[in-house]
Design a protein around this motif. Structure first.
Motif, PDB file in Angstrom:
ATOM      1  N   PRO A  47      46.179  36.042  32.839  1.00  0.00           N
ATOM      2  CA  PRO A  47      47.173  36.188  33.003  1.00  0.00           C
ATOM      3  C   PRO A  47      48.666  35.806  33.433  1.00  0.00           C
ATOM      4  CG  PRO A  47      45.371  36.317  34.856  1.00  0.00           C
ATOM      5  CD  PRO A  47      44.486  36.097  33.348  1.00  0.00           C
ATOM      6  N   ARG A  58      49.608  41.849  37.098  1.00  0.00           N
ATOM      7  CA  ARG A  58      48.696  42.823  37.469  1.00  0.00           C
ATOM      8  C   ARG A  58      49.235  44.004  36.538  1.00  0.00           C
ATOM      9  NH1 ARG A  58      46.474  42.694  43.631  1.00  0.00           N
ATOM     10  NH2 ARG A  58      45.323  41.160  43.396  1.00  0.00           N
ATOM     11  N   VAL A  61      47.759  42.915  32.728  1.00  0.00           N
ATOM     12  CA  VAL A  61      46.846  43.234  32.745  1.00  0.00           C
ATOM     13  C   VAL A  61      46.173  45.025  32.617  1.00  0.00           C
ATOM     14  CG1 VAL A  61      44.686  42.409  33.101  1.00  0.00           C
ATOM     15  CG2 VAL A  61      46.433  40.564  33.899  1.00  0.00           C
ATOM     16  N   TYR A  62      46.401  45.409  33.501  1.00  0.00           N
ATOM     17  CA  TYR A  62      46.458  46.969  33.131  1.00  0.00           C
ATOM     18  C   TYR A  62      46.868  47.333  31.492  1.00  0.00           C
ATOM     19  CZ  TYR A  62      44.981  46.231  38.725  1.00  0.00           C
ATOM     20  OH  TYR A  62      44.100  45.793  39.621  1.00  0.00           O
ATOM     21  N   THR A 159      43.108  39.756  37.373  1.00  0.00           N
ATOM     22  CA  THR A 159      43.599  39.772  38.525  1.00  0.00           C
ATOM     23  C   THR A 159      43.353  38.754  39.653  1.00  0.00           C
ATOM     24  OG1 THR A 159      42.752  41.844  38.721  1.00  0.00           O
ATOM     25  CG2 THR A 159      44.058  42.538  37.055  1.00  0.00           C
TER      26      THR A 159
END
Length: 165
Positions: A47, A58, A61-62, A159
């Motif tokens: 990430p 994050r 990543v999501y 994360t």
């Protein structure tokens, strides 16, 4: 209730892989690893981090997980069950309501003693609700839970979260 079968309830373990993983420290970053400096590059698939704070991005990543084939498969399995089940249950409920209003003589027909068709159909609505709940839980357990846990594990490790709720 302080004790259950001679065991402290606080000591009872639940079969939850997230509890075990968090307790084992699987998501705690390695403190002995050298700090990432400007000369080190980000490994493929790692990430992105904010250079000032070192915090993981994050949201990226999501979004990446949301676009993944595994996530789309979980969503497709959910929709493949939920949409037809909801449509069938609504059709069954509307049939009951329409029959009660449009065919009162049929619904008043006695089946056994004082039990009529309307009461049997009304009780069948409750039975259908419980059956649908059981079928949903079974479908989730057999078709989606493992893949969803894998996605949660992936998110948690990528994360740097110690625990995903």
């Amino acid at each position: 209730m302080d004790k259950q079968d001679g065991v402290d309830p606080g000591a009872l373990r639940m079969n939850d892989p997230w509890q075990d993983a968090a307790g084992a420290g699987l998501w705690i970053p390695d403190q002995t690893a050298p700090e990432a400096g400007p000369e080190r590059t980000r490994p493929e698939g790692a990430p992105r981090q904010d250079p000032g704070t070192g915090a993981v991005d994050r949201s990226a990543v999501y979004l990446e997980v949301q676009d993944s084939a595994a996530f789309q498969e979980v969503r497709a399995r959910y929709r493949g069950f939920a949409f037809p089940a909801v449509a069938a249950f609504l059709a069954w409920y509307l049939l009951y309501v329409v029959a009660a209003t449009a065919a009162p003589d049929l619904m008043a027909h006695h089946v056994a003693g004082d039990l009529n068709v309307a009461m049997v159909a009304g009780l069948a609505q409750f039975a259908t609700t419980f059956l649908l709940t059981w079928a949903y839980a079974r479908h989730a357990r057999l078709r989606r839970d493992r893949a969803a846990l894998d996605l949660r594990w992936s998110l948690a490790t990528r994360t740097g979260q110690e625990r995903v709720r």
